[in-house]
Write an enzyme that holds these catalytic residues in place. Structure first.
Site, mmCIF file in Angstrom:
data_model
loop_
_atom_site.group_PDB
_atom_site.id
_atom_site.type_symbol
_atom_site.label_atom_id
_atom_site.label_comp_id
_atom_site.label_asym_id
_atom_site.label_seq_id
_atom_site.Cartn_x
_atom_site.Cartn_y
_atom_site.Cartn_z
ATOM 1 N N ASP A 1 -0.034 -4.160 11.112
ATOM 2 C CA ASP A 1 -1.344 -4.629 11.561
ATOM 3 C C ASP A 1 -1.365 -4.497 13.077
ATOM 4 O OD1 ASP A 1 -3.528 -6.198 12.431
ATOM 5 O OD2 ASP A 1 -3.402 -7.477 10.659
ATOM 6 N N ASP B 1 2.798 -8.094 12.356
ATOM 7 C CA ASP B 1 1.477 -8.719 12.377
ATOM 8 C C ASP B 1 1.523 -9.981 13.225
ATOM 9 O OD1 ASP B 1 -1.049 -9.800 11.668
ATOM 10 O OD2 ASP B 1 -0.872 -9.126 9.603
ATOM 11 N N ASP C 1 -0.400 -13.907 6.878
ATOM 12 C CA ASP C 1 -1.197 -13.447 5.729
ATOM 13 C C ASP C 1 -0.651 -13.979 4.413
ATOM 14 O OD1 ASP C 1 -2.796 -12.168 7.523
ATOM 15 O OD2 ASP C 1 -2.023 -10.164 7.149
ATOM 16 N N HIS D 1 -6.540 -5.959 6.456
ATOM 17 C CA HIS D 1 -5.200 -6.072 5.873
ATOM 18 C C HIS D 1 -5.214 -6.466 4.404
ATOM 19 C CE1 HIS D 1 -0.856 -6.629 7.557
ATOM 20 N NE2 HIS D 1 -0.893 -5.811 6.526
ATOM 21 N N HIS E 1 -0.202 -12.421 12.316
ATOM 22 C CA HIS E 1 -0.439 -13.434 11.287
ATOM 23 C C HIS E 1 0.543 -13.251 10.134
ATOM 24 C CE1 HIS E 1 -4.216 -12.345 13.375
ATOM 25 N NE2 HIS E 1 -4.369 -13.652 13.456
ATOM 26 N N ASP F 1 -3.052 -5.837 15.239
ATOM 27 C CA ASP F 1 -3.215 -7.040 16.040
ATOM 28 C C ASP F 1 -1.874 -7.712 16.325
ATOM 29 O OD1 ASP F 1 -2.565 -8.837 13.944
ATOM 30 O OD2 ASP F 1 -4.647 -9.183 13.408
ATOM 31 N N GLU G 1 -6.433 -2.696 10.359
ATOM 32 C CA GLU G 1 -7.212 -3.547 11.250
ATOM 33 C C GLU G 1 -7.683 -2.873 12.539
ATOM 34 O OE1 GLU G 1 -8.477 -6.421 10.522
ATOM 35 O OE2 GLU G 1 -7.278 -7.274 8.894
ATOM 36 N N HIS H 1 -8.242 -11.176 3.770
ATOM 37 C CA HIS H 1 -7.264 -10.459 4.601
ATOM 38 C C HIS H 1 -6.168 -11.392 5.113
ATOM 39 C CE1 HIS H 1 -8.799 -10.971 9.062
ATOM 40 N NE2 HIS H 1 -8.926 -12.083 8.383
#
Length: 315
Positions: A226, A122, A126, A99, A124, A228, A271, A139
Site C-alpha cells: 500500500d 502499509d 487492515d 486495498h 495501516h 500510503d 491505493e 479497505h
C-alpha cells in the site's frame, strides 16, 4: 531474476470513500510500467483491467460495513483471474484500486499454496471487522477477512475460509492501528514492524528478518504494498495519508531486497489515487518501486534513458 509476469488492474474505489483509486491502475500504466519491465528483460503481459462496477451506495444497511456485494463480486473475479495466472506458471502483478482488492488476490493465490506468507507494507493493519471498524470501510478489513475473521461474505471469498494464518503475516510500516486491530495483533502474536521500528533497526534488517521468518513457515511469499506506507510528503496521491511514514528511499531499498527472494510468488500495489497526486509523482515513483522489485537498478534505468535518447536522435 527473470519472471513471467501477468499484470491485471482492479479499478476499485468502493472499499473506501475517496473516488480516484479506480484510476490508479491506468495511472501506473501511463507512468511507463510496461516499458520499464520490458526494458529489464522481463516477460510481461498486460491482461487489462477487470470489469467491475465503479458506483455504489455508501449507506450502511443494518451492519457496520459498506458496499459488500460489489466488493465480493469484484473479489471473486480477481480470485479467479489470479488463480488462472498462477496455473499458467506466471507471476501475478495486481494493480489497485483500494486495498480491499487484497481479499481477491489472496483468495486466488491460496488455492495453489498451502501456507502463503504475506508481507503487508502499509501505514495501516487492515485487520478490522465490522465490530471493530470505526468507518465500516472494507479497505480496512481485507487482512482480517483473509484470516477468516469478520463478515461471512468477505471471509468466504473464493469459496473457502482462512487464506492466510496469523503467524504467516508480517506488517511493515504500520503507524495508524485501531484499538481492535492492536488487540488482535497481540492476541494472535502477529509480527509487526512499525515505521519507528524500521527507523530504529534499518530496512535491511527488517526485510532480512521478515523473509527469514516467513521462509521458515511458508511455501511462498506475497507482497501487498500500500503506497500510503510511504510518508505523504513524498507520496501525496493517497486517500488515507499518515504522517511520519517510511521514506521513498527506504521503500526502494525494501523492494530491491525482496527482489532477491526466490520464494516471492506474487505482488500487488494499491491505493494510488491520481486525483490526489501532484504532477503524477506517486504513480511515477510507484513504477520505480515495481521496477526495482523485478530487478531494475539505477544503472539499468540509465541505460534505458540513453537508449531512448539515441532513438530520438535517430528519428
Amino acid at each position: 531474476m527473470k519472471r513471467k509476469i501477468s499484470i491485471v488492474g482492479v479499478p476499485m474505489w468502493l472499499g473506501q470513500t475517496r473516488y480516484g483509486t479506480n484510476l490508479g491502475p491506468q495511472g501506473i500504466r501511463c507512468a511507463g510500467l510496461m516499458d520499464r519491465l520490458k526494458g529489464i528483460g522481463q516477460d510481461v503481459v498486460d491482461e487489462g483491467n477487470l470489469s467491475i462496477g465503479i458506483t455504489g451506495c455508501f449507506r450502511q444497511s443494518g451492519e457496520n460495513i459498506k458496499n459488500v456485494k460489489t466488493l465480493v463480486d469484484s473479489s471473486e473475479k480477481l480470485a479467479a483471474k489470479v488463480s488462472n495466472i498462477i496455473q499458467e506458471g506466471r507471476f501475478p502483478l495486481v494493480l489497485g484500486g483500494d486495498h480491499s482488492i487484497a481479499m481477491g488476490t489472496l483468495a486466488g493465490i491460496a488455492k495453489h499454496y498451502k501456507n502463503i506468507g504475506v508481507i503487508w507494507y502499509d501505514a495501516h493493519a487492515d485487520m478490522n471487522t465490522p465490530e471493530t471498524s470505526p468507518t465500516g470501510n472494507i479497505h480496512g478489513m481485507p487482512l482480517a477477512a483473509s484470516m477468516g475473521l469478520g463478515h461471512s461474505a468477505l471471509t468466504n471469498i473464493g469459496g473457502y475460509q482462512g487464506k492466510v494464518k496469523p503467524e504467516h503475516i508480517v506488517l511493515i510500516g504500520a503507524r495508524d492501528v485501531d484499538q481492535g486491530e492492536q488487540q488482535l495483533i497481540e492476541e494472535k502474536h502477529i509480527k509487526m514492524y512499525t515505521a519507528n521500528d524500521v527507523k530504529r533497526l534499518g530496512m535491511e534488517v527488517v526485510i532480512a528478518e521478515a523473509v527469514r521468518y516467513l521462509s521458515e513457515r511458508c511455501d511462498g511469499i506475497h507482497l501487498s504494498f500500500d503506497v500510503d506506507g510511504i510518508d505523504p510528503a513524498e507520496f501525496p496521491g493517497v486517500g488515507t495519508p499518515v504522517a511520519n511514514g517510511l521514506s521513498y528511499k527506504e521503500s526502494l531499498q525494501a523492494v530491491r531486497l525482496l527482489a532477491a527472494a526466490e520464494n516471492l510468488i506474487s505482488a500487488e500495489f494499491v491505493e494510488v489515487n491520481p486525483l490526489l497526486d501532484k504532477d503524477d509523482m506517486t504513480a511515477r515513483l510507484t513504477v520505480n518501486l515495481i521496477g526495482a522489485l523485478f530487478g531494475e537498478t539505477a544503472k539499468s534505468k540509465q541505460v534505458q534513458r540513453t537508449d531512448r535518447k539515441r532513438s530520438a536522435e535517430a528519428i
